[in-house]
Design an enzyme around this catalytic site. Structure first.
Site, short mmCIF file in Angstrom:
data_model
loop_
_atom_site.label_atom_id
_atom_site.label_comp_id
_atom_site.label_asym_id
_atom_site.label_seq_id
_atom_site.Cartn_x
_atom_site.Cartn_y
_atom_site.Cartn_z
N HIS A 176 -2.61 7.16 -0.87
CA HIS A 176 -3.68 7.56 -0.23
C HIS A 176 -3.34 8.47 0.90
O HIS A 176 -3.87 8.57 1.92
CB HIS A 176 -4.71 6.82 0.09
CG HIS A 176 -5.41 5.97 -0.85
ND1 HIS A 176 -6.09 4.78 -0.79
CD2 HIS A 176 -5.34 6.18 -2.30
CE1 HIS A 176 -6.60 4.43 -1.90
NE2 HIS A 176 -6.21 5.28 -2.89
N HIS B 245 0.72 -1.24 -0.01
CA HIS B 245 0.03 -0.07 -0.06
C HIS B 245 0.91 1.39 -0.02
O HIS B 245 1.37 1.90 1.22
CB HIS B 245 -1.07 -0.19 1.30
CG HIS B 245 -2.06 1.04 1.22
ND1 HIS B 245 -2.13 1.89 0.19
CD2 HIS B 245 -3.20 1.14 1.98
CE1 HIS B 245 -3.21 2.94 0.52
NE2 HIS B 245 -3.74 2.38 1.38
N TYR C 215 -0.60 7.52 3.06
CA TYR C 215 -0.26 6.68 4.23
C TYR C 215 1.15 6.66 4.20
O TYR C 215 1.77 7.47 3.47
CB TYR C 215 -0.80 5.32 4.38
CG TYR C 215 -2.26 5.23 4.58
CD1 TYR C 215 -2.81 5.65 5.93
CD2 TYR C 215 -3.21 5.28 3.69
CE1 TYR C 215 -4.13 5.75 6.25
CE2 TYR C 215 -4.57 5.25 3.84
CZ TYR C 215 -5.18 5.55 4.99
OH TYR C 215 -6.40 5.79 5.44
C1 LIG Z 1 -14.83 1.12 3.06
C2 LIG Z 1 -13.71 1.28 2.18
C3 LIG Z 1 -12.53 0.92 2.84
C4 LIG Z 1 -11.41 1.23 2.11
N1 LIG Z 1 -10.14 0.70 2.61
C5 LIG Z 1 -9.12 0.94 1.80
C6 LIG Z 1 -7.81 0.22 2.03
O1 LIG Z 1 -7.45 -0.32 3.32
N2 LIG Z 1 -6.85 0.38 1.23
C7 LIG Z 1 -6.67 1.12 -0.14
O2 LIG Z 1 -5.87 0.85 -0.66
N3 LIG Z 1 -8.00 1.51 -0.37
C8 LIG Z 1 -9.02 1.42 0.41
N4 LIG Z 1 -10.17 1.95 0.03
C9 LIG Z 1 -10.31 2.38 -1.46
C10 LIG Z 1 -10.90 1.38 -2.38
O3 LIG Z 1 -9.64 0.39 -2.54
C11 LIG Z 1 -11.06 1.96 -3.67
O4 LIG Z 1 -9.83 2.40 -4.28
C12 LIG Z 1 -12.17 2.88 -3.72
O5 LIG Z 1 -13.29 2.50 -2.98
C13 LIG Z 1 -12.79 3.30 -5.10
O6 LIG Z 1 -13.22 2.16 -5.58
P1 LIG Z 1 -14.93 2.04 -5.77
O7 LIG Z 1 -15.29 3.41 -6.12
O8 LIG Z 1 -15.09 0.93 -6.64
O9 LIG Z 1 -15.44 1.92 -4.47
C14 LIG Z 1 -11.43 1.58 0.64
C15 LIG Z 1 -12.66 1.89 0.33
C16 LIG Z 1 -13.90 1.81 0.97
C17 LIG Z 1 -15.12 2.24 0.43
#
Ligand SMILES: Cc1cc2nc3c(=O)[nH]c(=O)nc-3n(C[C@H](O)[C@H](O)[C@H](O)COP(=O)(O)O)c2cc1C
Length: 378
Positions: free
Chosen positions: A185, A182, A187
């Site tokens: 974002h 990762h 981090y």
């Molecule tokens: C509930 C939730 C938790 C997420 N946790 C992470 C995470 O742990 N690591 C990460 O890289 N992105 C995380 N994301 C981002 C998602 O991996 C993804 O990039 C983002 O939701 C966009 O995709 P979508 O529009 O299909 O939801 C999270 C998103 C959501 C909705």
């Protein structure tokens, strides 16, 4: 008549064929191009993923998801996590992860853990491991201009690099099919990448290349542990949780310079995080971030961002609901080879059978996404 009917049905089922072709990265062949995006669920009490977490991932695998990337799971370091209900990737948690892998493999799926260190994005309310230990960060900032502590020392850096390498070795030993690092974002790894939070003047800061060195050290250490054939995926983003308009690269040249050392260090595939996959990354071309990344590195790339939904995920956290949306444009891009794999977040969170429904043309059964879906591991 029967032939006409069969032709109609095959057309319907065949509309999204490009998504359902196998794909190989190193020693891993995926049955299709659909990836479950990593999503933190904070439903692992004691930081150990339980049978309910294993069943949650199994349901996605048995409904045709090609590769599951788990929720972020934290590497072995005292301040790697932001919440005690987020699963660790060391100690007792590994037995829980082994069960997750077995469940996913039992139904023909593939799975990679997302190895994570949150850096200074740690909650301040004490619901963290080692609340008295200061958070780790390149220069002591939690967001631009907001200083909270001291920069990481060389020893700190070495110990986090070790944490990622140990995590990768454990992933392989437990039976995971690949790992994802990762680096997105805002981090820890991204805090090193980002000039606004990295003011170091040693080997880890002062130029874009030096800001990338922490990630390169991690990838090299991971590669040493897992050997040549094991797939390493690296997730990165331009946007940061601290600033949605932030950019690591303003031109294709800058993006190429950012990616080249990571690619040379051993990254096999890049997971390019955008909030809306259809947004062009640079002026003068329709290519999105994953499109440019593939073109510049020659490596496989994964796109993500509002696939199958009308609205993006940050607004979803704020309570905005998203309706199911057509994916024809996305599939056309896969067909053209702009990118290779497609990660799906909320659409798969709300509906374990999303991939199967797409494959079978059951688009009238697709669900909207609302924030309430976050409450359970359904
Ligand atoms: C509930 C939730 C938790 C997420 N946790 C992470 C995470 O742990 N690591 C990460 O890289 N992105 C995380 N994301 C981002 C998602 O991996 C993804 O990039 C983002 O939701 C966009 O995709 P979508 O529009 O299909 O939801 C999270 C998103 C959501 C909705």
């Amino acid at each position: 008549m029967a032939d006409v009917l069969a032709a109609d049905m095959s057309t319907k089922a065949g509309v999204h064929d490009a998504l359902f072709r196998p794909y190989t990265i190193r020693d891993l062949t995926l049955r299709n191009r659909i990836v479950m995006a990593p999503m933190t669920r904070s439903k692992s009490p004691g930081s150990v993923p339980g049978p309910d977490v294993a069943a949650y991932y199994r349901r996605r695998a048995e409904n045709e998801v090609g590769l599951i990337v788990t929720e972020g799971t934290t590497v072995d370091h005292p301040v790697s996590s932001m919440d005690v209900d987020i699963p660790n990737f060391y100690g007792d948690a590994l037995a829980g992860w082994r069960r997750v892998v077995e469940e996913v493999h039992a139904v023909g799926g593939a799975i990679a853990p997302q190895l994570w260190h949150v850096g200074s994005a740690r909650r301040a309310d004490g619901k963290v491991h080692n609340p008295d230990v200061p958070s780790a960060s390149p220069s002591g900032y939690s967001r631009p201009g907001k200083r909270f502590g001291d920069p990481m020392t060389d020893d700190d850096i070495r110990s986090v690099v070790r944490g990622f390498a140990d995590g990768a070795r454990n992933a392989r030993e437990i039976g995971f099919d690949a790992i994802e690092i990762h680096g997105a974002h805002g981090y820890l790894i991204d805090q090193f990448f980002w000039e606004a939070l990295n003011e170091r003047d040693d080997a880890y800061g002062g130029s874009a290349a030096a800001r990338g060195r922490f990630a390169v050290d991690i990838v090299e250490a991971v590669r040493k542990e897992v050997g040549d054939d094991y797939p390493i995926i690296f997730r990165f983003s331009q946007w940061k949780q601290q600033d949605y308009d932030a950019k690591l690269a303003r031109t294709p040249e800058e993006l190429g310079a950012f990616l080249a050392p990571l690619s040379a260090a051993g990254v096999d595939a890049f997971h390019c995080s955008q909030r809306r996959f259809w947004e062009p990354e640079f002026e003068g071309s329709d290519l999105n971030l994953a499109g440019w990344t593939k073109k510049l590195t020659g490596k496989p790339s994964i796109t993500v961002g509002s696939v199958g939904l009308t609205g993006e995920f940050i607004s979803a956290f704020a309570g905005e609901s998203s309706e199911a949306a057509p994916i024809d444009d996305l599939v056309a891009r896969v067909e053209r080879g702009e990118f290779d794999l497609v990660a799906v977040g909320r659409a798969l969170l709300v509906d374990a059978a999303w991939a199967r429904k797409i494959h079978e043309g059951r688009t009238d059964e697709l669900a909207p996404f609302t924030r309430e879906a976050l409450a359970t591991l359904s």
